[in-house]
Design a protein around this motif. Sequence first.
Motif, PDB file in Angstrom:
ATOM      1  N   LYS A   1     -32.297  73.887 -12.713  1.00  0.00           N
ATOM      2  CA  LYS A   1     -31.122  74.570 -12.163  1.00  0.00           C
ATOM      3  C   LYS A   1     -31.039  76.015 -12.645  1.00  0.00           C
ATOM      4  N   ALA A   2     -30.424  76.844 -11.825  1.00  0.00           N
ATOM      5  CA  ALA A   2     -30.235  78.242 -12.226  1.00  0.00           C
ATOM      6  C   ALA A   2     -29.008  78.328 -13.127  1.00  0.00           C
ATOM      7  N   ALA A   3     -28.869  79.456 -13.829  1.00  0.00           N
ATOM      8  CA  ALA A   3     -27.670  79.662 -14.647  1.00  0.00           C
ATOM      9  C   ALA A   3     -26.505  80.015 -13.724  1.00  0.00           C
TER      10      ALA A   3
ATOM     11  N   THR B   1     -23.994  77.900 -18.158  1.00  0.00           N
ATOM     12  CA  THR B   1     -24.354  79.321 -18.031  1.00  0.00           C
ATOM     13  C   THR B   1     -25.785  79.613 -18.495  1.00  0.00           C
ATOM     14  N   THR B   2     -26.562  78.545 -18.806  1.00  0.00           N
ATOM     15  CA  THR B   2     -27.949  78.735 -19.223  1.00  0.00           C
ATOM     16  C   THR B   2     -28.880  78.196 -18.134  1.00  0.00           C
ATOM     17  N   ARG B   3     -29.984  78.882 -17.940  1.00  0.00           N
ATOM     18  CA  ARG B   3     -30.945  78.430 -16.927  1.00  0.00           C
ATOM     19  C   ARG B   3     -31.732  77.233 -17.465  1.00  0.00           C
ATOM     20  N   ARG B   4     -31.945  76.239 -16.638  1.00  0.00           N
ATOM     21  CA  ARG B   4     -32.786  75.091 -16.987  1.00  0.00           C
ATOM     22  C   ARG B   4     -33.831  74.941 -15.894  1.00  0.00           C
TER      23      ARG B   4
END
Length: 314
Positions: A278-280, A272-275
């Motif tokens: 990758k999106a959240a 559930t966190t954006r990296r």
Amino acid sequence: MGTVLVVDDIAGNCRLLESLLVPDGHVVRTARDGEEAVRAVHDAPPDLVLMDVMMPNVDGFEACRAIKQDPGTRLIPVVFVTSLNDSASRIRGIDAGADDFVSKPFNVPELRARVRSLLRIKRYTDDLDSAESVIISLALTIEARDAMTDGHCQRLAHFASAFGLSLGLSDDDVSALQRGGFLHDLGKVGIPDAVLLKPGPLTSEEYALIKQHTVIGDRLCGELRSLRKVRPIVRHHHERVDGSGYPDGLRGDAIPLLAQIMGIVDVFDALTTRRPYKAALSLAKAAEELRGEAARGWRRADLVATFLDQVARD
Ligand SMILES: [Fe+2]
């Protein structure tokens, strides 16, 4: 030598204790009732509290209980200086968390010896405390290396301990989950930046190196008694119920429950966190992923269900 807080509603009693302790090199502060004592302990923690029991407003029992319930002050020894010598009062004092009793009128050499001995014990616990805080600051330093995981440790500490509470675990287990949130990836300190922060896909050697963070972290926790329950979380938070995880390939119940809990919360937070790569995911998508991992045999389905219920409630 140390800082002693003397609490008594009779000013003469405070002065008497002060005149006995100051020549031994202690710094003495005073408070007039339990309420003032709790505030003084909170604002500037002393090394020892010598407290009368019968006081107006907040009495000694209540003040002692407040000091012992606060995690920031619970290790400060509290001694009741009292003329209540019946066993019912003593029991009440012990229940409130008192560390020792001195009867009024007191024997001066005995009082001085007790103060010395309690201050010595306090110094040992301070040393232990600071060993643990060094480890925790180390863990936060590691998190700071990787800007993308900002706040991950705090969130894990929060969600994992809330999860533990909803499962009805003991206070010890819940506090291990809280600390485990901060410490689970401690071992990343031993992984070079070039690998830890690599934006692209990892080679198999690099992945093998990353997996070592569990073993390195376990070793760093060392023999600190206060981290006894945290070590299995650090070592086993990447194990999977079907034995396909690391570092030990444990299966089923052989994986410590606290590590299974941390594994679920860790994955959920990563999803559930954006990296950068990758999106959240939305909460619904992340829940679906977790249920998928349970269906694949990686996680206990009942734990995943309880966790997702808790997330939905939050
Ligand atoms: Fe990890």
